[in-house]
Design a protein around this motif. Structure first.
Motif, PDB file in Angstrom:
ATOM      1  N   VAL A 113      59.934  37.995  44.711  1.00 60.59           N
ATOM      2  CA  VAL A 113      59.247  38.230  43.447  1.00 60.59           C
ATOM      3  C   VAL A 113      58.490  36.985  43.007  1.00 60.59           C
ATOM      4  N   ARG A 114      59.163  35.833  43.003  1.00 60.65           N
ATOM      5  CA  ARG A 114      58.497  34.600  42.547  1.00 60.65           C
ATOM      6  C   ARG A 114      57.299  34.254  43.412  1.00 60.65           C
ATOM      7  N   LYS A 115      57.374  34.546  44.688  1.00 60.95           N
ATOM      8  CA  LYS A 115      56.272  34.230  45.600  1.00 60.95           C
ATOM      9  C   LYS A 115      55.131  35.246  45.539  1.00 60.95           C
ATOM     10  N   GLY A 116      55.302  36.284  44.726  1.00 56.45           N
ATOM     11  CA  GLY A 116      54.213  37.248  44.535  1.00 56.45           C
ATOM     12  C   GLY A 116      54.193  38.396  45.519  1.00 56.45           C
ATOM     13  N   GLY A 117      55.290  38.615  46.240  1.00 52.89           N
ATOM     14  CA  GLY A 117      55.330  39.666  47.235  1.00 52.89           C
ATOM     15  C   GLY A 117      55.040  41.065  46.690  1.00 52.89           C
ATOM     16  N   PRO A 118      55.684  41.475  45.580  1.00 53.02           N
ATOM     17  CA  PRO A 118      55.413  42.828  45.061  1.00 53.02           C
ATOM     18  C   PRO A 118      53.943  43.066  44.726  1.00 53.02           C
ATOM     19  N   ARG A 119      53.260  42.067  44.215  1.00 52.06           N
ATOM     20  CA  ARG A 119      51.837  42.233  43.906  1.00 52.06           C
ATOM     21  C   ARG A 119      51.031  42.441  45.186  1.00 52.06           C
ATOM     22  N   GLN A 125      48.825  48.544  49.522  1.00 47.52           N
ATOM     23  CA  GLN A 125      49.014  49.991  49.431  1.00 47.52           C
ATOM     24  C   GLN A 125      47.970  50.653  48.539  1.00 47.52           C
ATOM     25  N   GLY A 126      47.210  49.844  47.778  1.00 47.07           N
ATOM     26  CA  GLY A 126      46.199  50.385  46.875  1.00 47.07           C
ATOM     27  C   GLY A 126      44.790  50.146  47.372  1.00 47.07           C
ATOM     28  N   PRO A 127      44.072  49.172  46.776  1.00 47.04           N
ATOM     29  CA  PRO A 127      42.655  48.985  47.131  1.00 47.04           C
ATOM     30  C   PRO A 127      42.405  48.540  48.562  1.00 47.04           C
ATOM     31  N   LEU A 208      42.045  23.929  51.255  1.00 45.57           N
ATOM     32  CA  LEU A 208      40.761  23.447  50.752  1.00 45.57           C
ATOM     33  C   LEU A 208      39.922  24.654  50.350  1.00 45.57           C
ATOM     34  N   ASN A 209      39.780  24.868  49.062  1.00 43.57           N
ATOM     35  CA  ASN A 209      39.164  26.080  48.549  1.00 43.57           C
ATOM     36  C   ASN A 209      37.730  26.242  49.051  1.00 43.57           C
ATOM     37  N   GLY A 210      37.471  27.389  49.673  1.00 45.97           N
ATOM     38  CA  GLY A 210      36.156  27.659  50.220  1.00 45.97           C
ATOM     39  C   GLY A 210      35.929  27.112  51.605  1.00 45.97           C
ATOM     40  N   ARG A 211      36.866  26.301  52.102  1.00 48.69           N
ATOM     41  CA  ARG A 211      36.723  25.723  53.439  1.00 48.69           C
ATOM     42  C   ARG A 211      37.821  26.183  54.390  1.00 48.69           C
ATOM     43  N   SER A 212      39.081  26.011  53.993  1.00 46.60           N
ATOM     44  CA  SER A 212      40.177  26.459  54.847  1.00 46.60           C
ATOM     45  C   SER A 212      40.891  27.678  54.268  1.00 46.60           C
ATOM     46  N   GLY A 213      40.410  28.152  53.148  1.00 44.44           N
ATOM     47  CA  GLY A 213      41.006  29.308  52.503  1.00 44.44           C
ATOM     48  C   GLY A 213      40.371  29.542  51.156  1.00 44.44           C
ATOM     49  N   ILE A 214      40.971  30.428  50.390  1.00 48.19           N
ATOM     50  CA  ILE A 214      40.444  30.779  49.073  1.00 48.19           C
ATOM     51  C   ILE A 214      41.587  30.736  48.069  1.00 48.19           C
ATOM     52  N   LEU A 215      41.385  30.026  46.972  1.00 48.96           N
ATOM     53  CA  LEU A 215      42.378  29.949  45.905  1.00 48.96           C
ATOM     54  C   LEU A 215      41.966  30.865  44.765  1.00 48.96           C
ATOM     55  N   ALA A 216      42.940  31.570  44.201  1.00 48.01           N
ATOM     56  CA  ALA A 216      42.669  32.549  43.158  1.00 48.01           C
ATOM     57  C   ALA A 216      43.526  32.262  41.934  1.00 48.01           C
ATOM     58  N   ASP A 217      43.013  32.659  40.778  1.00 47.14           N
ATOM     59  CA  ASP A 217      43.770  32.553  39.529  1.00 47.14           C
ATOM     60  C   ASP A 217      45.012  33.420  39.630  1.00 47.14           C
ATOM     61  N   ILE A 218      46.150  32.849  39.331  1.00 45.09           N
ATOM     62  CA  ILE A 218      47.417  33.551  39.498  1.00 45.09           C
ATOM     63  C   ILE A 218      47.456  34.836  38.681  1.00 45.09           C
ATOM     64  N   ASP A 219      46.740  34.900  37.579  1.00 37.20           N
ATOM     65  CA  ASP A 219      46.781  36.080  36.717  1.00 37.20           C
ATOM     66  C   ASP A 219      45.728  37.125  37.064  1.00 37.20           C
ATOM     67  N   SER A 220      44.918  36.876  38.090  1.00 36.45           N
ATOM     68  CA  SER A 220      43.796  37.771  38.383  1.00 36.45           C
ATOM     69  C   SER A 220      44.010  38.541  39.679  1.00 36.45           C
ATOM     70  N   ASP A 221      44.439  39.788  39.571  1.00 35.37           N
ATOM     71  CA  ASP A 221      44.513  40.644  40.748  1.00 35.37           C
ATOM     72  C   ASP A 221      43.135  40.777  41.385  1.00 35.37           C
ATOM     73  N   ALA A 222      42.108  40.865  40.556  1.00 37.22           N
ATOM     74  CA  ALA A 222      40.749  41.058  41.069  1.00 37.22           C
ATOM     75  C   ALA A 222      40.328  39.908  41.977  1.00 37.22           C
ATOM     76  N   THR A 229      39.575  40.835  50.618  1.00 36.09           N
ATOM     77  CA  THR A 229      38.517  41.705  51.136  1.00 36.09           C
ATOM     78  C   THR A 229      37.481  40.901  51.908  1.00 36.09           C
ATOM     79  N   GLN A 230      37.112  39.747  51.366  1.00 34.10           N
ATOM     80  CA  GLN A 230      36.125  38.899  52.033  1.00 34.10           C
ATOM     81  C   GLN A 230      36.589  38.504  53.429  1.00 34.10           C
ATOM     82  N   LEU A 231      37.854  38.124  53.561  1.00 34.91           N
ATOM     83  CA  LEU A 231      38.372  37.710  54.866  1.00 34.91           C
ATOM     84  C   LEU A 231      38.608  38.905  55.789  1.00 34.91           C
ATOM     85  N   ILE A 232      39.041  40.021  55.237  1.00 35.46           N
ATOM     86  CA  ILE A 232      39.253  41.223  56.052  1.00 35.46           C
ATOM     87  C   ILE A 232      37.940  41.658  56.703  1.00 35.46           C
TER      88      ILE A 232
END
Length: 296
Positions: A113-119, A125-127, A208-222, A229-232
């Motif tokens: 749960v703390r690591k964000g697995g359920p989200r 399973q959704g989008p 490294l955001n935008g170089r070795s991965g992408i960092l997202a706001d913890i509160d933003s599912d979007a 989606t971008q990486l998929i």
């Protein structure tokens, strides 16, 4: 004397003739209280930690996030700070293997749960349904999720994780709600995996955001869904980011280099030399706590 974690070093505050010491840490109490709102430690307790750290001959935070707090919250002299990141044996990791089917996303974390697995499960399973396959590595009973796009592996021995599972993965996702400098992200870099992770704690030093991965706001599912989606949809981007992650790992996280340099650093501190093993930390503007108090 060196403390690999700064909590045990607190006993030195009550010693009349405490020996000189150095200390490693991944956060301060001020970090945790401000950024995660635990409400655990009072101001006097944070000041006691600050007093302890001010006595240290040298402090080795794992990230700029922790170093900023040492300077901005506790008034530590930046000249006594050296950032030493998490280290990893890079030679243990195997080449990536091709596979059929949609891209594989791996989640690793025992506190599901703390690591964000359920989200993450909800997104897959959704989008993201039918566009990727999620592999969950966790000993947490809550992580034993079943679904057409999900494989729950349970606890996986570390050697098997490195040799058997990670080479088949295409990316890692860690939408964690609370972390400092999670070592699993260093392992992702060593495995040439791009990462989608939360923008918090010391993670920005590892991914490294935008170089070795992408960092997202913890509160933003979007934001997380858009990043995944971008990486998929872009295998070339996954490959470029994965290679960038490995280059970053070789420079910053290689265990042979980091540990040998740290030993040299501690020896220099013990002999009161100002050795240039790791560059002294340079604060970025005002300290984090002081910055939050600046007038708008």
């Amino acid at each position: 004397m060196h403390f690999a974690s700064h909590w045990p070093s607190g006993a030195l505050l009550d010693m009349a003739d405490a020996p000189p010491f150095t200390v490693s840490l991944d956060c301060t109490r001020a970090n945790i209280e401000r950024d995660f709102g635990f409400g655990i430690w009072t101001l006097p307790e944070m000041e006691r930690e600050a007093e302890l750290l001010r006595r240290a001959a040298r402090i080795y935070p794992m990230s700029h996030w922790a170093a900023d707090s040492l300077v901005g919250d506790y008034g530590i002299d930046p000249a006594r700070i050296r950032i030493i990141p998490p280290a990893q044996n890079l030679t243990a990791f195997k080449p990536k293997r091709s596979h059929d089917g949609p891209p594989n996303i791996v989640f690793i974390g025992n506190d599901f749960v703390r690591k964000g697995g359920p989200r993450l499960v909800e997104w897959v399973q959704g989008p993201l349904a039918g566009r990727c396959h999620l592999h969950i590595v966790s000993a947490d009973p809550l992580a034993m999720v079943r679904g057409p796009d999900i494989t729950a592996h349970g606890r996986v021995p570390h050697a098997d994780l490195i040799a058997r599972l990670l080479p088949k993965m295409d990316m890692m996702c860690l939408p964690t709600e609370l972390d400092m400098s999670p070592h699993v992200l260093v392992e992702a870099a060593a495995a040439r995996l791009p990462v989608v992770a939360s923008r918090l704690g010391g993670i920005a030093d590892i991914v490294l955001n935008g170089r070795s991965g992408i960092l997202a706001d913890i509160d933003s599912d979007a934001e997380f869904i858009a990043a995944l989606t971008q990486l998929i949809e872009a295998p070339d981007l996954r490959r470029r980011m994965g290679e960038a992650a490995f280059r970053h790992a070789r420079i910053a996280f290689d265990a042979d280099t980091v540990y040998s340099q740290m030993i040299d650093e501690i020896r220099a501190a013990a002999s009161m030399q100002d050795a240039a093993i790791f560059a002294p930390y340079v604060p970025q503007g005002v300290g984090v706590l002081n910055a939050s108090r600046q007038p708008g």
